[in-house]
Design a protein around this motif. Structure first.
Motif, short mmCIF file in Angstrom:
data_model
loop_
_atom_site.label_atom_id
_atom_site.label_comp_id
_atom_site.label_asym_id
_atom_site.label_seq_id
_atom_site.Cartn_x
_atom_site.Cartn_y
_atom_site.Cartn_z
N GLN A 86 -11.60 -1.09 3.84
CA GLN A 86 -11.66 -1.12 2.38
C GLN A 86 -12.60 -2.24 1.91
OE1 GLN A 86 -7.93 -2.06 0.53
NE2 GLN A 86 -8.66 -1.53 -1.51
N TRP B 129 -7.51 -2.60 5.76
CA TRP B 129 -8.00 -3.62 4.83
C TRP B 129 -9.46 -3.92 5.10
CZ3 TRP B 129 -9.97 -8.56 5.26
CH2 TRP B 129 -10.07 -9.28 4.07
N TYR C 64 -4.68 3.40 7.83
CA TYR C 64 -3.36 3.29 7.19
C TYR C 64 -2.38 4.28 7.83
CZ TYR C 64 0.16 3.96 3.52
OH TYR C 64 1.34 4.09 2.82
N ILE D 246 -0.64 5.01 0.14
CA ILE D 246 -1.81 5.89 0.08
C ILE D 246 -1.39 7.33 0.33
CG2 ILE D 246 -4.01 6.44 1.18
CD1 ILE D 246 -4.27 3.48 1.89
N TRP E 97 0.83 -1.20 0.00
CA TRP E 97 0.00 0.00 0.00
C TRP E 97 0.86 1.25 0.00
CZ3 TRP E 97 -4.89 -0.34 3.55
CH2 TRP E 97 -5.64 -1.47 3.18
#
Length: 136
Positions: A112, A109, A100, A6, A4
């Motif tokens: 999401q 996760w 995050y 972000i 990831w």
């Protein structure tokens, strides 16, 4: 999950755009509802040969009004789904980004994954009907 990367400011910018679009969708849906209601009121009534009275004494909705009502009833779940989906996606993106940034990749996760699920519009429609009944 380790891949990831972000950008919280990028997510914020996209979410802002999504929320603006959802607000515009809601305004459009409200206008749609008012327009259909106005059309249903303007298309006339069925005549039963006794001055327009329906069996039992009232006036019966015309065929076009009945067709419009059926169309609205048949599409209400789809219409309600769109802004709800946008809202859930935006909220999920924010929750995942916050997790995050806090370093909790499992929570990110989960947020999401939850946001990716199709929303159930049943509760929304029931609440809308109840609210409309209280106003009427």
């Amino acid at each position: 999950m380790t891949g990831w990367d972000i950008s919280p400011s990028g997510v914020g910018s996209v979410v802002s755009t999504v929320r603006e679009a959802a607000d515009a969708m809601n305004e459009g849906i409200t206008l749609y509802g008012r327009s259909v209601q106005g059309a249903m009121e303007s298309v006339g009534v069925l005549s039963f040969g006794d001055g327009g009275a329906a069996p039992g004494g009232g006036r019966a909705a015309g065929l076009v009004a009945v067709a419009l009502a059926e169309f609205v009833a048949g599409t209400e779940r789809d219409v309600a789904f769109l802004p709800l989906r946008a809202s859930n996606s935006a909220n999920g993106a924010i929750e995942a980004t916050n997790a995050y940034v806090a370093g909790d990749l499992e929570q990110a996760w989960n947020a999401q994954r939850q946001a990716a699920l199709a929303p159930d519009v049943t509760a929304l429609l029931e609440a809308s009907r109840k609210q409309a009944g209280e106003k009427g």
